[in-house]
Design a protein around this motif. Sequence first.
Motif, PDB file in Angstrom:
ATOM      1  N   LYS A  27       0.854  -1.205   0.000  1.00 40.75           N
ATOM      2  CA  LYS A  27       0.000   0.000   0.000  1.00 40.75           C
ATOM      3  C   LYS A  27       0.888   1.253   0.000  1.00 40.75           C
ATOM      4  O   LYS A  27       0.644   2.200  -0.755  1.00 40.75           O
ATOM      5  CB  LYS A  27      -0.907  -0.042   1.238  1.00 40.75           C
ATOM      6  N   ARG A  32      -2.956  -0.825  -5.080  1.00 40.41           N
ATOM      7  CA  ARG A  32      -4.282  -1.061  -4.487  1.00 40.41           C
ATOM      8  C   ARG A  32      -4.276  -2.493  -3.971  1.00 40.41           C
ATOM      9  O   ARG A  32      -4.059  -3.438  -4.747  1.00 40.41           O
ATOM     10  CB  ARG A  32      -5.375  -0.869  -5.549  1.00 40.41           C
ATOM     11  N   LEU A 117      -8.255  -4.343  -7.508  1.00 40.21           N
ATOM     12  CA  LEU A 117      -7.029  -4.582  -6.738  1.00 40.21           C
ATOM     13  C   LEU A 117      -5.834  -4.883  -7.638  1.00 40.21           C
ATOM     14  O   LEU A 117      -5.975  -5.497  -8.690  1.00 40.21           O
ATOM     15  CB  LEU A 117      -7.224  -5.786  -5.807  1.00 40.21           C
TER      16      LEU A 117
END
Length: 268
Positions: A27, A32, A117
């Motif tokens: 992160k 993501r 993600l």
Amino acid sequence: MRKIVVASIKGGVGKTTVSSGLTRSLKRLGYRVGYLDVDITAPTGSEAFGLEKPPDWELDTAAEGGRGAIVPYNVEGIQFITLASHFGQAPAVLWDEEKKIDAARQLLQGVVAWRDLDWLILDTPPSSSGEMQALYKYITDLHGVILVFQPTDMAVADLYRTLDFLKFKKVAILGLINNMSYCVSPSGESFWPFLSPKIDLAAICENFRIPLLGEIPLTPDRKVVDQALDQIASRLDGAKPVILKEDITKRLIREGKRKLLKAAVRRL
Ligand SMILES: Nc1ncnc2c1ncn2[C@@H]1O[C@H](COP(=O)(O)OP(=O)(O)OP(=O)(O)O)[C@@H](O)[C@H]1O
Ligand SMILES: [Mg+2]
């Protein structure tokens, strides 16, 4: 989305510490990221992220074509799911194997509404039975497994079991993290903190051609762990997953496990 499973058949070696820390490191690098705690009987993801209690689950009723899906909880900008949210705070989980396998299947196949993600990190229990076999069966597009081990005699026995398991399941390994690799005293001296003689995990990795992703000392200082994980995370993009081809047990017998262990053990 690249999915990484953090695993070891040995318990208490640092899987949750590494998987939660690595998620935060990724992160910080601007990715993501999501964290999925698939330890069904002893989920500790909430503790690892400093939450007072497992977050309540929120449902997106429109997701998955109207069948609904659980919305991950946002912790520090990380999408977070733990089964502790289902059980509440720390009761013993008395599910039989069949139910655990079904839970693993649902968690991996559509019950969670992950949003855009780059990486999904899965924290797993120390096992090679039902739920872990289900995990490798039901996970799709697994990028690779990160092994977490301590350099001790008892951990290395489980390392061989883990390698055998992953070879049998034809699961790709991204590399191994040598956790609790040494200890630093308050005066700054390195020392060996375990009863076991120190095992040379780097030699074992070389022997089995598994990348050593890095090492983390045993330390009460969270920053030291975070720095080590930041370095590992920055190398993750270029890490190449390897599938073990050789039969692990045959190899150990051929080389003489005793000889291998003797060669691998070095005292500090
Ligand atoms: N490098 C480290 N330095 C100091 N303490 C550590 C380190 N790594 C892990 N620990 C501590 O060791 C304990 C066990 O770690 P952790 O829960 O991450 O292991 P685990 O492999 O996830 O355990 P389990 O198999 O039960 O899921 C925790 O209290 C954790 O804070
Ligand atoms: Mg754990």
